[in-house]
Scaffold this motif. Structure first.
Motif, PDB file in Angstrom:
ATOM      1  N   LYS A 166       0.812  -1.212   0.000  1.00 58.15           N
ATOM      2  CA  LYS A 166       0.000   0.000   0.000  1.00 58.15           C
ATOM      3  C   LYS A 166       0.848   1.267   0.000  1.00 58.15           C
ATOM      4  O   LYS A 166       0.399   2.305  -0.484  1.00 58.15           O
ATOM      5  CB  LYS A 166      -0.954  -0.008   1.190  1.00 58.15           C
TER       6      LYS A 166
ATOM      7  N   ARG B 168       1.574   1.722  -3.529  1.00 55.90           N
ATOM      8  CA  ARG B 168       0.314   2.003  -4.229  1.00 55.90           C
ATOM      9  C   ARG B 168      -0.106   3.450  -4.031  1.00 55.90           C
ATOM     10  O   ARG B 168      -0.556   4.121  -4.977  1.00 55.90           O
ATOM     11  CB  ARG B 168      -0.782   1.051  -3.720  1.00 55.90           C
ATOM     12  N   TYR B 169       0.011   3.953  -2.813  1.00 55.30           N
ATOM     13  CA  TYR B 169      -0.443   5.317  -2.524  1.00 55.30           C
ATOM     14  C   TYR B 169       0.719   6.309  -2.390  1.00 55.30           C
ATOM     15  O   TYR B 169       0.529   7.421  -1.919  1.00 55.30           O
ATOM     16  CB  TYR B 169      -1.302   5.314  -1.261  1.00 55.30           C
TER      17      TYR B 169
ATOM     18  N   THR C  45       3.420   6.606  -0.491  1.00 54.02           N
ATOM     19  CA  THR C  45       3.694   7.153   0.832  1.00 54.02           C
ATOM     20  C   THR C  45       5.086   6.799   1.348  1.00 54.02           C
ATOM     21  O   THR C  45       5.414   7.113   2.489  1.00 54.02           O
ATOM     22  CB  THR C  45       2.642   6.661   1.854  1.00 54.02           C
TER      23      THR C  45
ATOM     24  N   GLU D  78      -8.449  10.834  -6.101  1.00 54.54           N
ATOM     25  CA  GLU D  78      -7.008  10.753  -6.321  1.00 54.54           C
ATOM     26  C   GLU D  78      -6.666  10.891  -7.796  1.00 54.54           C
ATOM     27  O   GLU D  78      -5.626  11.462  -8.169  1.00 54.54           O
ATOM     28  CB  GLU D  78      -6.448   9.438  -5.784  1.00 54.54           C
TER      29      GLU D  78
END
Length: 334
Positions: free
Chosen positions: A86, A89-90, A92, A304
């Motif tokens: 994740k 994916r995002y 971060t 997003e």
């Protein structure tokens, strides 16, 4: 190179897994891609859209082979592209982070080949470094995994995603063990052991649903154009709403051409910042023959998507197809 060689003769061409289809006149709310490209003496017209029902057709012209086929908006490249977790994916992770080492593992659900494949018992979970691991989660799995050969996938180490050479079957479980190196020289290992068994990071569970965190790890914005090793000078791509015979390529509300609205054409040749009616080369992998939309949910953009490419806010809700991204029901998607 993990790409299989594409070969064509003088008068025939092979298009793996291509479906040919026609359109009914009453179809509404269809998005698609129309692409034309040349490979040697051949002219291939590729059309992508959403429509229920299909029929086969092929057209041949003297001295060359021409085929027209459809790639519907839900026919993205399935189960090949995945983010590792994740954070990637995002986006971060911290700037400068990269994948230093990675190993991929699959459980193919075939017990009889465990010995020959060198499979071993292991866990795959979303947070493999959280001990004790969450064994009761629907995204946790205990099974027998074998390691994929490095020739079976490509890793983008800076962006944390993988491309499998072949589509992974729906019932396979895909997991990874990897090391993230940070810009300050430190590193984090994702994966380990628990109760004397290896623990990997879950990428794709056996039975996925849209509510799962790992659902978003898979890419749903890549489309195969029908052949590989495309000549960039011979490629034309258009996006249309409606069947190819009478569909339109301009949004009636914003006045934007769909190729611009979907951010496939944002720049011109050289250093021009004005669209030129051609798909931007950055959106195409000419070797693989794949077209990349710049957002995860192009045909039903979320916040997003709009934040990264504001032109997607112009897409009318009535023309969107959210089931592509939030449903497993084929009747909803198609």
């Amino acid at each position: 190179d993990i790409v299989h060689l594409f070969e064509a003769g003088n008068t025939t061409i092979s298009l793996p897994n291509t479906k040919f289809a026609g359109y009914s006149e009453h179809v509404k709310g269809l998005f698609g891609l129309k692409g034309e490209f040349q490979l040697g003496p051949f002219t291939i017209t590729a059309i992508a859209s959403q429509e229920k029902g299909s029929k086969e057709s092929a057209q041949f012209t003297a001295g060359a082979s021409q085929r027209e086929y459809t790639i519907r908006d839900y026919e993205y490249v399935k189960r090949k592209y995945f983010y590792l977790d994740k954070q990637f994916r995002y986006n971060t992770y911290q700037p400068g982070d990269s994948i230093a080492e990675v190993s991929l593992y699959v459980d193919d659900q075939i017990e009889s080949n465990n010995l020959t494949m060198g499979a071993f018992e292991a866990w795959a979970v979303l947070e493999p470094n959280d001990i004790p691991i969450a064994t009761e989660s629907s995204e946790s799995y205990n099974g027998y995994f074998h390691e994929l050969s490095v020739n079976e996938y490509f890793v983008n180490r800076l962006e944390g995603w993988i491309r499998l050479e072949t589509e992974i079957p729906q019932n396979y479980v895909l997991a990874a063990y990897y090391i993230v190196k940070h810009s300050d020289g430190t590193q984090d290992t994702v994966g380990g052991q628990w109760n004397e068994l290896p623990v990997f990071n879950m990428i794709k569970p056996q039975n996925r649903t849209p509510e799962m965190e790992s659902w978003e790890y898979e890419w749903r914005n890549v489309y195969y154009l029908g052949t590989r090793n495309i000549d960039p000078e011979g490629l034309e791509v258009n996006v249309f709403l409606g069947p190819p015979e009478n569909g339109r390529d301009v949004d009636s509300t914003s006045g934007l051409r769909y190729i611009e609205l979907f951010a496939l054409d944002s720049t011109g040749e050289g250093y021009s910042t004005q669209p030129d009616g051609k798909v931007d080369p950055i959106r195409v992998d000419f070797g693989l023959g794949e077209l990349f939309f710049p957002v995860p949910h192009p045909f039903a953009p979320r916040s997003e998507d709009i934040a990264s490419h504001p032109s997607y806010s112009q897409l009318p809700s009535a023309d969107q197809v959210p089931a592509i991204y939030n449903s497993t029901d084929e009747t909803d998607i198609r």
